[in-house]
Enzyme design. Sequence first.
Site, PDB file in Angstrom:
ATOM      1  N   CYS A   1      35.286  43.517  40.145  1.00  0.00           N
ATOM      2  CA  CYS A   1      35.131  42.711  38.928  1.00  0.00           C
ATOM      3  C   CYS A   1      36.204  41.625  38.857  1.00  0.00           C
ATOM      4  O   CYS A   1      35.973  40.544  38.316  1.00  0.00           O
ATOM      5  CB  CYS A   1      35.241  43.595  37.703  1.00  0.00           C
TER       6      CYS A   1
ATOM      7  N   GLU B   1      28.360  42.484  42.899  1.00  0.00           N
ATOM      8  CA  GLU B   1      27.356  43.162  42.068  1.00  0.00           C
ATOM      9  C   GLU B   1      26.874  42.293  40.896  1.00  0.00           C
ATOM     10  O   GLU B   1      26.827  42.724  39.742  1.00  0.00           O
ATOM     11  CB  GLU B   1      27.834  44.530  41.592  1.00  0.00           C
TER      12      GLU B   1
ATOM     13  N   GLU C   1      41.168  46.767  45.208  1.00  0.00           N
ATOM     14  CA  GLU C   1      41.088  45.953  43.992  1.00  0.00           C
ATOM     15  C   GLU C   1      42.318  46.258  43.151  1.00  0.00           C
ATOM     16  O   GLU C   1      42.735  47.423  43.042  1.00  0.00           O
ATOM     17  CB  GLU C   1      39.826  46.283  43.186  1.00  0.00           C
TER      18      GLU C   1
END
Length: 861
Positions: A467, A592, A263
Amino acid sequence: MKKYILSITVLMSLIQLFAKEPSAWLFSYMSPDKDNRGGLSYALSYNGKDWKSPSWKHRKFLDGGYAYKGQMKLLDPFVFQDAEKNWHVLWTAANINGYIGHSTTANRDNVVNWMRKSYPYFGIDSQITNPIAYTSRKGDSVVEFKTQDGDFYRTTTRDFKKFTPLKKISQRDYEASCAKLIKNIKLDSEELSGSINPLSEEQLEILKADGEWKKIASWDKVSQRSKDDESRFSGIEKLSVNVKADAKSKKKISDMLIGIFFEDLNYAADGGLYAELVQNRDFEYSNRDRWDLNPMSFWSVSGSAKHEVKTDSPIHENNKHYISLSLDKADSALVNYGYSDKENPPAKTLGIAVKKGQKYNFSCFVKGDIAKTDVVLADAKGMELAKASFNSSSKDWKKVEVALTSKDTSGDVSLKLVPLSKGEICFDMVSLFPQNTFKNRKNGLRADLAQTLAELSPKFVRFPGGCLVHAISGGEMNFYNWKDSVGALEARKPIPNCWGYHQTRGLGYYEFFLFCEDIGAEPLPVLAAGVGCQNPGQQAIDMKDMPQYTQDILDLIEWANGDPNTSKWAKLRADSGHPEPFNLKYIGIGNEDLISDQFEERFTMIYKAIKEKYPEIKVVGTSGPFAEGVDYREGWKVAKKLDIPLVDEHYYVAPGWFLYNQNYYDDYDRKGPKVYLGEYAAHIENRINNIETALSCAIHLANLERNGDVVEMSSYAPLLAKRNYTQWKPDLIYFDNSNVYPSTDYYVQKLFGQNSGDIYIPTTLELSEERDGLKERVICSVVCDSKSGDTIVKLINMLPFESEVNVDLSFIKGKKDVVKTVLSGDYSDQDAKPKESRTKLGGRFCEKLPPYSLTVLRFKK
Ligand code: AHR
């Protein structure tokens, strides 16, 4: 006879009466949460007067955050049981008009296992607050609430989905209901207000055992730390262990178990793995990325030249800004220090790092009337380490490229563009790349970092987040659209990174796929499930836009695997230099997420579309950010309902969690979706990596191998972190502009990655001592790798003393060459490195495991 029947009836009623007698009372209140997201907490009383917390104080049994349509918080939980004894919680849905929050539990005996929240809408143009409920004589649930406009309402329902039309009631009526239903108690002298409900014995037992957490070890065990091991195991100086393999019970396990999760967080991409040395090469930095950034960030102009950032006639509409210099005399330079903050002292990182004798490719887009420009690499003292010139006169944008060879090694270099005469000149996409990138790819990756990743032997790479894939930036959805990250660099769309900096996306989907190919790993791209990250409050793509969004995902599969002769997207791949398909097999949908109705609707749409068009692609679903809780349960429910091939689980936990949850996957359904443990790490104070965190993860990996028939993939998270520019710790690998610093956790992943197998051989362990906690700290895992024919034994000793292990692997015949690697140190050691040696061993041998160690024995075929 009548008498007899009568006394039975009386007896029955008495039994019923006693059965109804509550075993305890449950007080439900809003958790006094620091960040004000609230949540549902409980207190317990056996007499209705004295109250205590069922586990730890103010523990949340249901989070009040992450509501619907991007709203942040649910407040004032009101818990009650309806006529059928189903549990309900009602919430104020803050900052949104007309809604309340609602949830119910999985069954009547359980006040822990709350299910997905729903958001009943009442069509009122005012915020509804403090909903309460009670049961009417007819058995309906009566709901009353007030609004911010000062009105009071009542409605009734059976299922909390359909409600009778709202009826206005008086303030007196509402307050009379509140007076009956809302109680004040004292918990450790703290005044709290909430609702009280009786608990039956079963309900009490489930609550005390923490219901859903039943399979998760208790907090006192999970919080055990290595610093207390000396006293925990005092008196024991050495442990003897007999290990016996049961080769007859061997089973097939996943050969994809160890992978990596990339990420762009902690400057992992720009300024990290992506080898570009110029920062803000496209002048696209802006305060959308971070408040203090602008198109001139990390650039300076020396001399008397005037400079201006312009946007008229740019190279590409996705790359609007460029710099224009106007010189009255040739005394100026445009300077960039690369991924450093020399311009903003005290500098945490010096300038561009170059190496003696190495070649660097400079390129830029230029236009203007200055005939010649020098490009110079200068060290901190102004010494020229490399210099070249290019013809810079052009009416329209043109791309120039020159190579530079550095005369010396320095970690503090600046790149200077020096126009050699007066006039006007514009620059954009100013770039400097080492020629020595990983596998010498153009627009490639930093060789040392990519090599460190390759040495993990990852079987797959998950990218680009986390995210980041479904980010909310400045309150808006800022999803990572793969289409904007491929094609010509100057046409890619830079976007703000939700971790507080800028993403050029020079390292885009094409480069990710190439990297996977270069290291023999399967690509696992992850795309948003049509909903944004739950942390700022879940937002969702409008359903009318979902067909296009879904199509974009199908286009990705086409781009990766399609035929350039028939597919426009595959042609784009071929035009980038890769006519052969990438052979994509996996695709992640969601990260998530809050498993809400809006999530399920969008996920289902995407999943069905992929399944219909590309049934061979394995879709990876999601089960929230934790190893338990509402999203975990609901995520798995959705996965089972749709029969998704894999579910991505995440958990960042204490080291003791891994020690005391070794059976976590033992009872997972082998016929259901498989597990991809996409993010996990052991977290301790100061969020550092050391032998304790590394060995606890090693124990977990040994258990993943043992459960390799249901756990298909795993990846430690996060992967990369630039020193001094780290937003999240711990990470697997740290680096700066010149060096790479693998962590203790890295070595564990590397040892498991390089020594993975596809067949698991169960073992039994017999310990010379029986003290609590010993068996959780001495672990053995035996796998065979059918490709090489090697057998690998991993032995973990997470104890403060040596363990002497007598191993019986009688299925190994004769003496074999064995590569032995040991990672050991004090539990707090942050710098331990594995040591490798060679030996010869037969199927029966004795191994002395040093205190706090992982030993890997690779028996060559
Ligand atoms: O790994 C860091 C972050 O942790 C990821 O972006 C997110 O998925 C998780 O919360």
